[in-house]
Design a protein around this motif. Structure first.
Motif, PDB file in Angstrom:
ATOM      1  N   LEU A 206       0.891  -1.532   0.164  1.00  9.76           N
ATOM      2  CA  LEU A 206      -0.037  -0.259  -0.019  1.00  9.76           C
ATOM      3  C   LEU A 206       1.289   1.688  -0.102  1.00  9.76           C
ATOM      4  O   LEU A 206       0.600   2.022  -0.581  1.00  9.76           O
ATOM      5  N   CYS A 210       0.473   4.123  -2.807  1.00 10.72           N
ATOM      6  CA  CYS A 210       0.620   5.404  -2.213  1.00 10.72           C
ATOM      7  C   CYS A 210       1.439   6.252  -2.798  1.00 10.72           C
ATOM      8  O   CYS A 210       0.770   7.401  -3.327  1.00 10.72           O
ATOM      9  N   ASN A 240      -0.539  -1.765  -7.160  1.00 11.41           N
ATOM     10  CA  ASN A 240      -0.976  -0.999  -6.713  1.00 11.41           C
ATOM     11  C   ASN A 240      -1.835  -0.622  -6.428  1.00 11.41           C
ATOM     12  O   ASN A 240      -2.407   0.336  -5.528  1.00 11.41           O
ATOM     13  N   ALA A 243      -5.741  -0.756  -6.199  1.00 12.43           N
ATOM     14  CA  ALA A 243      -5.514  -1.343  -4.710  1.00 12.43           C
ATOM     15  C   ALA A 243      -6.392   0.262  -4.296  1.00 12.43           C
ATOM     16  O   ALA A 243      -7.595  -0.102  -3.723  1.00 12.43           O
ATOM     17  N   ILE A 244      -5.853   0.978  -4.705  1.00 14.28           N
ATOM     18  CA  ILE A 244      -5.977   2.457  -4.486  1.00 14.28           C
ATOM     19  C   ILE A 244      -7.144   3.039  -4.585  1.00 14.28           C
ATOM     20  O   ILE A 244      -8.129   3.610  -3.748  1.00 14.28           O
ATOM     21  N   ARG A 245      -7.122   3.460  -6.180  1.00 13.60           N
ATOM     22  CA  ARG A 245      -8.374   3.604  -6.746  1.00 13.60           C
ATOM     23  C   ARG A 245      -9.103   2.604  -6.371  1.00 13.60           C
ATOM     24  O   ARG A 245     -10.604   3.690  -6.490  1.00 13.60           O
ATOM     25  N   LYS A 246      -9.153   1.145  -5.988  1.00 10.64           N
ATOM     26  CA  LYS A 246     -10.293   0.676  -5.797  1.00 10.64           C
ATOM     27  C   LYS A 246     -10.911   1.324  -4.174  1.00 10.64           C
ATOM     28  O   LYS A 246     -12.588   1.385  -4.532  1.00 10.64           O
ATOM     29  N   VAL A 247     -10.537   1.138  -3.509  1.00 12.82           N
ATOM     30  CA  VAL A 247     -10.941   2.297  -2.529  1.00 12.82           C
ATOM     31  C   VAL A 247     -11.525   3.040  -2.213  1.00 12.82           C
ATOM     32  O   VAL A 247     -12.225   3.594  -1.719  1.00 12.82           O
ATOM     33  N   ILE A 273      -7.152   2.980   6.524  1.00 11.84           N
ATOM     34  CA  ILE A 273      -6.384   2.440   4.342  1.00 11.84           C
ATOM     35  C   ILE A 273      -6.350   0.958   4.796  1.00 11.84           C
ATOM     36  O   ILE A 273      -6.485  -0.099   4.224  1.00 11.84           O
ATOM     37  N   SER A 276      -8.898  -1.218   5.270  1.00 11.10           N
ATOM     38  CA  SER A 276      -9.851  -1.081   3.814  1.00 11.10           C
ATOM     39  C   SER A 276     -10.024  -2.361   2.777  1.00 11.10           C
ATOM     40  O   SER A 276      -9.354  -3.312   2.956  1.00 11.10           O
ATOM     41  N   ASP A 277     -10.776  -2.790   2.114  1.00  8.38           N
ATOM     42  CA  ASP A 277     -11.392  -3.582   1.385  1.00  8.38           C
ATOM     43  C   ASP A 277     -10.390  -3.193  -0.157  1.00  8.38           C
ATOM     44  O   ASP A 277     -10.662  -3.102  -1.124  1.00  8.38           O
ATOM     45  N   TRP A 278      -9.000  -3.298  -0.304  1.00  8.70           N
ATOM     46  CA  TRP A 278      -8.441  -3.542  -1.372  1.00  8.70           C
ATOM     47  C   TRP A 278      -7.527  -3.539  -2.315  1.00  8.70           C
ATOM     48  O   TRP A 278      -7.138  -3.909  -3.153  1.00  8.70           O
TER      49      TRP A 278
END
Length: 279
Positions: A206, A210, A240, A243-247, A273, A276-278
């Motif tokens: 993560l 980021c 990676n 995953a950030i854009r998903k949450v 974070i 979260s469901d990443w």
């Protein structure tokens, strides 16, 4: 009319990535970058995908305002556009549809270009740019470009292929793989230089997500590519950033959460974070 120019520097890459041929059109975008009045952007018309045709635009990195000017260009109005970095980081000066100067930037110039792209982004977040300004003023004091042997030694603690890795930041210093790096990779490491010590609590996956999320925002690109590697050009931290854009899309976390976790080390946001469901 397509510009009559030599596409050699980009044709092979585009052919491998999106099936473009060397005779694709070139859109010329006016910029204020040093003495370069126009920057050539090779684009590829993609398949309709059930909707209007979309475009993949290969653009130089670290040139202020290019993304905005591309999206405002009449050729792209109302179309889906994906903007990628040119892994070769070259600028072209076009006069009367002919190449007059092909500018391959020096290592130090690329540091300055990356810094100038990151600087307004950090300022917009209220993040101090004192350290960044020192890097821009004296690149050699803050960024080292290592040859193959020195890079393999510096990269020994990291997992994966040393050839594929572009850079690392440790002890307030940036080390770049001279054999495989881009302006975008320098920008990525400049963000690492500004991350809070507690941001490591996000975990490696993560944390890199980021960092690359901010990097692509600052550079105005939708996808970042390496210059080379063991398998040729490849995307950088795609899983990676997805995953950030998903949450973010799911509403699980906000952009402010990411900013506060990454730059301010706020524990509540870090834990939010991570939970979260990443995945």
């Amino acid at each position: 009319m397509p510009a009559v120019i030599d596409y050699t520097f980009a044709a092979d890459l585009m052919a491998r990535l999106v099936g473009a041929s060397p005779d694709e059109s070139t859109i010329r975008v006016k910029t204020d970058h040093q003495n370069f009045s126009e920057v050539a952007c090779l684009f590829q018309k993609g398949s309709a995908r059930g909707r209007q045709p979309y475009f993949t635009v290969l653009t130089p990195t670290g040139v202020t305002g290019v993304r905005t000017k591309i999206l405002q260009h009449e050729e792209f109005k109302g179309r889906e556009v994906q903007i990628w970095n040119d892994p070769h980081d070259r600028l072209l000066l076009i006069v009367d549809n002919q190449i007059k100067v092909r500018h391959a930037r020096t290592d130090q110039n690329k540091v300055v270009g990356a810094g100038r792209a990151v600087e307004p982004f950090l300022k917009s977040l209220g993040i101090s740019v004192d350290l960044l300004e020192k890097v821009i003023k004296s690149p050699d004091d803050h960024v080292a470009f290592l040859d193959a042997g020195a890079w393999a030694e510096a990269n020994a603690q990291l997992r994966g292929s040393a050839l594929d890795a572009e850079g690392l930041t440790e002890g307030g210093k940036i080390k770049m793989n001279k054999g495989n790096y881009t302006v975008g990779a320098i920008a990525h490491e400049l963000f690492h230089l500004h991350e809070h010590d507690r941001a490591g609590g996000l975990g490696p996956f993560l944390l890199e997500g980021c960092t690359e999320y901010f990097t692509q925002e600052a550079l105005g690109i939708d996808q970042r590519w390496t210059r080379t590697g063991s398998l040729g050009p490849c995307t950088v931290y795609s899983e990676n950033t997805q995953a950030i854009r998903k949450v973010l899309d799911n509403g699980g976390i906000t952009r402010e959460d990411i900013i506060n976790a990454y730059f301010n080390g706020e524990q509540e946001q870090i834990e939010k974070i991570v939970r979260s469901d990443w995945a």
